[in-house]
Write a protein that holds these residues in place. Structure first.
Motif, PDB file in Angstrom:
ATOM      1  N   ALA A 116       0.682  -1.276  -0.019  1.00 30.65           N
ATOM      2  CA  ALA A 116       0.015  -0.053   0.091  1.00 30.65           C
ATOM      3  C   ALA A 116       1.049   1.356  -0.044  1.00 30.65           C
ATOM      4  O   ALA A 116       0.620   2.185  -0.685  1.00 30.65           O
ATOM      5  CB  ALA A 116      -0.956   0.089   1.112  1.00 30.65           C
ATOM      6  N   ALA A 117       2.015   1.267   0.751  1.00 34.05           N
ATOM      7  CA  ALA A 117       3.062   2.359   0.765  1.00 34.05           C
ATOM      8  C   ALA A 117       3.506   2.495  -0.551  1.00 34.05           C
ATOM      9  O   ALA A 117       3.603   3.888  -1.066  1.00 34.05           O
ATOM     10  CB  ALA A 117       4.048   1.962   1.772  1.00 34.05           C
ATOM     11  N   LYS A 118       3.990   1.278  -1.217  1.00 34.28           N
ATOM     12  CA  LYS A 118       4.322   1.515  -2.676  1.00 34.28           C
ATOM     13  C   LYS A 118       3.314   2.003  -3.631  1.00 34.28           C
ATOM     14  O   LYS A 118       3.875   3.131  -4.410  1.00 34.28           O
ATOM     15  CB  LYS A 118       4.959   0.167  -3.042  1.00 34.28           C
ATOM     16  CG  LYS A 118       5.745  -0.082  -4.155  1.00 34.28           C
ATOM     17  CD  LYS A 118       6.234  -1.198  -4.591  1.00 34.28           C
ATOM     18  CE  LYS A 118       6.624  -1.411  -5.816  1.00 34.28           C
ATOM     19  NZ  LYS A 118       7.106  -2.815  -6.057  1.00 34.28           N
ATOM     20  N   ALA A 119       2.152   1.734  -3.495  1.00 26.80           N
ATOM     21  CA  ALA A 119       1.120   2.242  -4.316  1.00 26.80           C
ATOM     22  C   ALA A 119       0.823   3.541  -4.103  1.00 26.80           C
ATOM     23  O   ALA A 119       0.655   4.357  -5.070  1.00 26.80           O
ATOM     24  CB  ALA A 119       0.033   1.301  -4.039  1.00 26.80           C
ATOM     25  N   ALA A 120       0.805   4.048  -2.750  1.00 22.22           N
ATOM     26  CA  ALA A 120       0.719   5.509  -2.577  1.00 22.22           C
ATOM     27  C   ALA A 120       1.815   6.478  -3.018  1.00 22.22           C
ATOM     28  O   ALA A 120       1.662   7.476  -3.728  1.00 22.22           O
ATOM     29  CB  ALA A 120       0.553   5.578  -1.154  1.00 22.22           C
TER      30      ALA A 120
END
Length: 172
Positions: A116-120
């Protein structure tokens, strides 16, 4: 019933009944220690409930901590003779299985959080690139819309074919 089937029944039932009677009489001779003391059982059960509640609320890390405390409580009860060795081993095996499940769940949650952090970060980078492109397009449009400045004459060229004006002739 035939004599033959009656004989088979007695051959099987006789030893079974004798074994059951022998086991019953031996158990009456000495009172065995309980597998699990009732007070210890109540405390362990409340700890199991706390682990279950934490796991149900998706607090796997908290559930692991509570599971460790449950294991320490079980070991202490066993050291005090409140839990038989056989029962202790059985409960420990169950705790290990639950620990494996919770550890796997924590790993999945951490992987999902990293994804999720990577996608954000990717979304934020795309937004920054889009903003930069929009700023550049606005600057290009502003440059095309502005009137061209008037040409500035080159220095030293007054437009008189190089003849200087002034009072140099007869001037006096």
């Amino acid at each position: 019933m035939s004599v033959h089937s009656n004989w088979r029944w007695r051959a099987v039932a006789g030893p079974l009944l004798a074994g059951a009677l022998l086991a019953g009489s031996l158990s009456g001779c000495a009172e065995p220690a309980p597998d699990l003391d009732s007070a210890a059982a109540g405390q362990l059960q409340s700890q199991v409930h706390a682990v279950t509640e934490a796991a149900a609320t998706e607090d796997s890390a908290g559930a692991l901590k509570l599971l460790d405390e449950l294991g320490y409580g079980l070991d202490a009860a066993a050291a005090e003779g409140k839990v038989s060795f056989k029962r202790h081993q059985s409960i420990k095996t169950s705790l290990d299985a639950v620990r494996a499940d919770l550890t796997a769940r924590v790993a999945q949650q951490q992987a999902a959080a990293a994804e999720a952090a990577k996608a954000a970060a990717a979304v934020q980078a795309e937004a920054a690139a889009a903003q930069a492109a929009a700023d550049q397009a606005a600057a290009d449009q502003a440059a095309r819309a502005a009137p061209a400045p008037a040409p500035v004459p080159a220095p030293g060229n007054s437009g008189e074919n190089g003849k200087a004006k002034g009072k140099a002739k007869g001037g006096g």
